[in-house]
Design a protein around this motif. Structure first.
Motif, PDB file in Angstrom:
ATOM      1  N   THR A  60       0.807  -1.225   0.000  1.00 16.61           N
ATOM      2  CA  THR A  60       0.000   0.000   0.000  1.00 16.61           C
ATOM      3  C   THR A  60       0.839   1.275   0.000  1.00 16.61           C
ATOM      4  N   LYS A  61       2.162   1.141   0.186  1.00 15.16           N
ATOM      5  CA  LYS A  61       2.998   2.346   0.206  1.00 15.16           C
ATOM      6  C   LYS A  61       2.968   3.019  -1.158  1.00 15.16           C
ATOM      7  N   THR A  62       2.939   4.338  -1.153  1.00 16.49           N
ATOM      8  CA  THR A  62       2.968   5.085  -2.404  1.00 16.49           C
ATOM      9  C   THR A  62       4.422   5.352  -2.797  1.00 16.49           C
ATOM     10  N   ALA A  65       5.740   4.430  -9.646  1.00 18.85           N
ATOM     11  CA  ALA A  65       4.909   4.881 -10.761  1.00 18.85           C
ATOM     12  C   ALA A  65       5.566   4.532 -12.092  1.00 18.85           C
ATOM     13  N   SER A  95       9.519   7.695  -3.371  1.00 11.24           N
ATOM     14  CA  SER A  95       9.544   7.414  -1.935  1.00 11.24           C
ATOM     15  C   SER A  95      10.909   7.768  -1.349  1.00 11.24           C
ATOM     16  N   PHE A 173       5.026  -1.840  -1.894  1.00 14.22           N
ATOM     17  CA  PHE A 173       4.505  -0.678  -2.622  1.00 14.22           C
ATOM     18  C   PHE A 173       3.252  -1.044  -3.399  1.00 14.22           C
ATOM     19  N   ALA A 174       2.342  -0.101  -3.509  1.00 13.81           N
ATOM     20  CA  ALA A 174       1.178  -0.301  -4.361  1.00 13.81           C
ATOM     21  C   ALA A 174       1.675  -0.437  -5.802  1.00 13.81           C
TER      22      ALA A 174
END
Length: 190
Positions: A60-62, A65, A95, A173-174
Motif C-alpha cells: 500500500t505504500k505510495t 509509478a 519514496s 509498494f502499491a
C-alpha cells in the motif's frame, strides 16, 4: 544375427542422442526471465507468454509509478537519440527508500481481433534509489536496463493495432500501471 545387433545398436544410439538433445534444451515449458545482462548473452533468452498474472502484491505504500511508456518512435532516455521500436517505460520512485525486486507483467491486446498475449519478468539487478527513476527496455539487448522480449510476439508480428497494459510491482509498494499503443502497421526498417 549380426544384422539384428547392428540394427539394435543404431536404434540405441539414436535414442541416446534424442535423450541428450532433449535434456540440453529442457522441457520448453519454463519461461526464462533472466536478463541478457545477467546471463552474459546478447542474443537474449527465450521469453514465453504466461497464462495469468503471477504478481500477488498487496502493498500500500505510495511512490512507485510508471511513466513515459513507448512502443513506437522511441527515444533513448540517456542520449535523446531515436532508437528502434521496443517496449520501453520509466519506473519512478518518489519514496524515501530504495526500491528493488521489481516485477513486471504486461498484456498485449490486438484491438481488432481481441487476441492477447501476456508476459511476466523479474527485473533482475534493478535498484531505484529514492526520488529517482530508471528506464527499462524490452529489446533482447545487453546492458543496464535491458531485458529480453519475445521477438515472435503479436507486437512484433501483427500488422494490427496492439494495446499494452503494464503493471510494475515491488514488495510493500502499491502496484504501478501504465499503457502504450502500437498503431496499425509493422515496424519500419531504419
Amino acid at each position: 544375427m549380426k544384422k539384428l545387433l547392428s540394427l539394435l545398436f543404431i536404434v540405441a544410439a539414436a535414442l541416446v542422442g534424442l535423450v541428450a538433445c532433449e535434456a540440453s534444451q529442457g522441457t520448453g515449458s519454463e519461461a526464462r526471465t533472466e536478463s541478457p545482462a545477467a546471463s552474459g548473452s546478447t542474443a537474449g533468452p527465450a521469453v514465453l507468454p504466461v497464462a495469468k498474472n503471477p504478481i500477488t502484491n498487496t502493498g500500500t505504500k505510495t511512490g512507485l509509478a510508471i511513466s513515459e511508456t513507448m512502443v513506437e518512435n522511441n527515444v533513448d532516455k540517456a542520449s535523446g537519440k531515436e532508437v528502434g521500436d521496443k517496449l520501453q517505460f520509466t519506473i519512478k520512485n518518489s519514496s524515501a527508500e530504495q526500491i528493488t525486486g521489481v516485477e513486471v507483467y504486461y498484456t498485449m491486446t490486438e484491438t481488432p481481433t481481441g487476441k492477447t498475449e501476456s508476459y511476466y519478468q523479474k527485473l533482475e539487478g534493478l535498484a531505484i534509489a529514492p526520488n529517482t527513476e530508471a528506464t527499462v527496455y524490452f529489446d533482447n539487448e545487453s546492458g543496464e536496463g535491458h531485458y529480453p522480449e519475445n521477438k515472435f510476439s503479436i507486437y512484433r508480428t501483427s500488422p494490427n493495432e496492439v494495446k499494452f497494459d503494464i503493471e510494475a510491482s515491488a514488495s510493500g509498494f502499491a502496484a504501478a500501471r501504465g499503457t502504450a499503443l502500437k498503431e496499425e502497421g509493422l515496424e519500419e526498417a531504419d
